[in-house]
Design a protein around this motif. Structure first.
Motif, short mmCIF file in Angstrom:
data_model
loop_
_atom_site.label_atom_id
_atom_site.label_comp_id
_atom_site.label_asym_id
_atom_site.label_seq_id
_atom_site.Cartn_x
_atom_site.Cartn_y
_atom_site.Cartn_z
N PRO A 78 0.79 -1.24 0.00
CA PRO A 78 0.00 0.00 0.00
C PRO A 78 0.82 1.28 0.00
O PRO A 78 0.43 2.27 -0.63
CB PRO A 78 -0.83 -0.12 1.28
CG PRO A 78 -0.90 -1.58 1.55
CD PRO A 78 0.39 -2.16 1.08
N LEU A 79 1.97 1.29 0.68
CA LEU A 79 2.76 2.52 0.78
C LEU A 79 4.14 2.36 0.13
O LEU A 79 5.10 3.02 0.50
CB LEU A 79 2.88 2.95 2.25
CG LEU A 79 1.54 3.38 2.87
CD1 LEU A 79 1.67 3.54 4.37
CD2 LEU A 79 1.04 4.66 2.23
N ALA A 80 4.20 1.45 -0.85
CA ALA A 80 5.42 1.32 -1.65
C ALA A 80 5.56 2.57 -2.51
O ALA A 80 4.58 3.26 -2.78
CB ALA A 80 5.32 0.07 -2.51
N PRO A 81 6.75 2.87 -3.00
CA PRO A 81 8.03 2.20 -2.70
C PRO A 81 8.72 2.73 -1.44
O PRO A 81 9.76 2.23 -1.05
CB PRO A 81 8.86 2.53 -3.94
CG PRO A 81 8.38 3.88 -4.36
CD PRO A 81 6.89 3.90 -4.06
N LEU A 122 3.75 6.57 -8.73
CA LEU A 122 3.14 6.02 -9.93
C LEU A 122 3.38 4.52 -9.94
O LEU A 122 4.52 4.06 -9.81
CB LEU A 122 3.77 6.65 -11.19
CG LEU A 122 3.42 5.98 -12.52
CD1 LEU A 122 1.95 6.20 -12.88
CD2 LEU A 122 4.34 6.49 -13.64
N PHE A 123 2.30 3.75 -10.09
CA PHE A 123 2.41 2.30 -10.24
C PHE A 123 1.85 1.95 -11.61
O PHE A 123 0.68 2.20 -11.89
CB PHE A 123 1.62 1.57 -9.14
CG PHE A 123 2.07 1.92 -7.75
CD1 PHE A 123 3.29 1.48 -7.27
CD2 PHE A 123 1.29 2.71 -6.92
CE1 PHE A 123 3.72 1.81 -5.99
CE2 PHE A 123 1.71 3.04 -5.65
CZ PHE A 123 2.93 2.60 -5.19
N ALA A 137 8.13 6.11 -8.40
CA ALA A 137 7.46 5.21 -9.34
C ALA A 137 7.94 3.79 -9.09
O ALA A 137 9.07 3.56 -8.64
CB ALA A 137 7.74 5.62 -10.78
N GLN A 138 7.06 2.84 -9.38
CA GLN A 138 7.41 1.43 -9.24
C GLN A 138 6.71 0.64 -10.33
O GLN A 138 5.49 0.68 -10.47
CB GLN A 138 6.99 0.91 -7.86
CG GLN A 138 7.28 -0.57 -7.64
CD GLN A 138 6.98 -1.02 -6.23
OE1 GLN A 138 7.14 -0.25 -5.27
NE2 GLN A 138 6.53 -2.25 -6.07
N VAL A 152 12.37 0.61 -9.74
CA VAL A 152 11.83 1.21 -8.52
C VAL A 152 12.65 2.45 -8.23
O VAL A 152 13.89 2.39 -8.22
CB VAL A 152 11.91 0.23 -7.33
CG1 VAL A 152 11.41 0.89 -6.05
CG2 VAL A 152 11.14 -1.06 -7.62
N ARG A 153 11.99 3.58 -8.01
CA ARG A 153 12.73 4.80 -7.69
C ARG A 153 11.86 5.73 -6.86
O ARG A 153 10.64 5.78 -7.02
CB ARG A 153 13.21 5.51 -8.95
CG ARG A 153 12.13 6.11 -9.79
CD ARG A 153 12.68 6.98 -10.92
NE ARG A 153 11.63 7.68 -11.63
CZ ARG A 153 10.97 7.19 -12.67
NH1 ARG A 153 11.28 6.00 -13.15
NH2 ARG A 153 10.01 7.90 -13.24
N PHE A 154 12.50 6.47 -5.98
CA PHE A 154 11.81 7.52 -5.21
C PHE A 154 12.85 8.39 -4.54
O PHE A 154 14.01 8.00 -4.38
CB PHE A 154 10.85 6.92 -4.17
CG PHE A 154 11.49 6.02 -3.14
CD1 PHE A 154 11.83 6.50 -1.89
CD2 PHE A 154 11.74 4.68 -3.43
CE1 PHE A 154 12.41 5.66 -0.93
CE2 PHE A 154 12.31 3.84 -2.49
CZ PHE A 154 12.65 4.33 -1.24
N MET A 155 12.43 9.58 -4.16
CA MET A 155 13.31 10.52 -3.47
C MET A 155 12.72 10.87 -2.12
O MET A 155 11.53 11.13 -2.01
CB MET A 155 13.54 11.79 -4.29
CG MET A 155 14.46 12.80 -3.62
SD MET A 155 14.74 14.28 -4.61
CE MET A 155 15.91 13.65 -5.81
N VAL A 156 13.57 10.85 -1.10
CA VAL A 156 13.19 11.27 0.24
C VAL A 156 13.81 12.64 0.50
O VAL A 156 15.02 12.81 0.36
CB VAL A 156 13.66 10.25 1.29
CG1 VAL A 156 13.39 10.78 2.70
CG2 VAL A 156 12.96 8.91 1.09
N ASP A 157 12.98 13.61 0.82
CA ASP A 157 13.40 14.98 1.04
C ASP A 157 13.51 15.23 2.54
O ASP A 157 12.53 15.06 3.27
CB ASP A 157 12.37 15.92 0.41
CG ASP A 157 12.94 17.30 0.11
OD1 ASP A 157 14.12 17.53 0.43
OD2 ASP A 157 12.22 18.14 -0.44
#
Length: 366
Positions: A78-81, A122-123, A137-138, A152-157
């Motif tokens: 539910p909260l991927a990635p 985005l899935f 996005a995943q 699989v990619r994402f950024m944590v700010d």
């Protein structure tokens, strides 16, 4: 190391200091060397000892292979990635953890802006994910052996300052005494692709790339921002034993700017569709400046951030005054003189609650 030029001692108001800082500094954005990780490992790196640190970004990439004899897609967590990261810590050598949150907590925190939709993942098919420029996005493509490789990619700010305008919260890293370390605990493939009948999942090529934002140090003392105030973002997790009011006791002594509450049921699903009581903030038990139902609070959150927040997430934002995160201190909750600061939650059943809070503290001797 830059030496601050001493000038004639004089009093400078915070507004004048901010104006001088804006005219006597410039932004630097530097990408640090990428660090390879693995499932169930911890990745660490130190922040360079240069300039005034304002923000740390973590770009996370990985490859997820999904294999199934007949299915062409799988259902992500539910909260991927963001759930791939078990914890994110920004630690200092003087006793403060600036950030101490899970990947999910960091995602929720990054939602609290008027452009919150941009960090919503985005899935889609892997081809669509590769072509997309979305922050998170995943790919969810599956195929027979040897399986389909998904990006699989994402950024944590991780912003250290109050916002992108006000310099409060900057860290003077350009000295030998200050050491700031980032520690990231990586989970495993089940955190973003839960086990399902007939599926085989494999996670590989996990890479974390730090991107650091700093500002040059002004050459006159009057332009140096107040570095004695630091912003902290922490997470607290508790078990809810059953229906009724669940009380979370938050520690006192700091000034709160935001409170995020995420409720989930015992199975890990959302837990807000059947809430009937009121959320309350209690100061010394008797003073309750906030009392509001779940649906009303969710509606206010949508108004503030321009998007519907994930199910189960509710926010008390004391920084909103027309724009999220740019208001003054009018509604901050100063708990320095409070004996108790409680968050009362209307629970519909047993489950769990995650509380993420942003608060301010003052460094002694600065």
């Amino acid at each position: 190391m830059t030496v601050l030029q001493k000038s004639q001692e004089k009093r400078v108001s915070p507004a004048e200091r901010a104006m001088l800082f804006a005219t006597m500094t410039r932004q630097h954005i530097q990408t640090l060397p990428s660090v390879a990780g693995a499932e169930n490992s911890i990745v660490s790196f130190s922040i360079p000892k240069v300039r005034l640190l304002s923000k740390i970004r973590l770009m996370v990439t990985a490859s997820l292979t999904a294999t199934h004899a007949t299915a062409t897609s799988y259902t992500q967590a539910p909260l991927a990635p963001y759930s791939l990261l078990r914890s994110v810590e920004v630690d200092t050598n003087f006793g403060f953890k600036i950030f101490n949150v899970s990947g999910i907590g960091a995602y929720f925190y990054n939602l609290l802006r008027d452009t919150s939709v941009m960090v919503t993942p985005l899935f889609a098919t892997n081809a669509a994910v590769v072509a997309s420029r979305r922050v998170a996005a995943q790919g969810i493509t599956a195929s027979p052996a040897p399986g389909a490789a998904n990006q699989v990619r994402f950024m944590v700010d991780l912003p250290l300052t109050l916002n992108d305008r006000d310099p409060i919260g900057l860290f003077l890293t350009q000295n030998q005494q200050t050491l700031i370390t980032v520690n990231v605990q990586i989970g495993n493939v089940a955190d973003i692709a839960p086990a399902a009948a007939g599926f085989t999942f494999a996670l590989a090529n996990i890479v974390i790339t730090p991107i650091v934002e700093t500002f040059s140090i002004p050459k006159v003392m009057e332009a140096l921002p107040d570095v004695s105030i630091i912003k902290l973002v922490h997470e607290q997790n508790e078990t809810i034993t059953g229906a009724g009011t669940h009380t979370t006791k938050l520690f006192t002594g700091t000034t709160y700017r935001k409170l995020l509450v995420y409720l989930e049921d015992i199975a890990g699903g959302e837990a807000d569709s059947d809430l009937t009581g009121l959320f309350r903030l209690a100061l010394n038990q008797s003073d309750k400046p906030y009392e509001i139902g779940a649906r009303a609070l969710a509606a206010i959150n949508q108004e503030h951030y321009g998007a519907t927040l994930p199910p189960g997430l509710f926010v008390f934002d004391f920084t909103f005054q027309g724009l999220p995160n740019y208001g003054g201190s009018r509604d901050y909750v100063d708990t320095e003189r409070l004996a108790e600061f409680w968050l009362e939650i209307p629970a519909a059943a047993a489950g769990r609650v995650k509380v993420v809070f942003e608060h301010l503290a003052r460094l002694e001797g600065v």
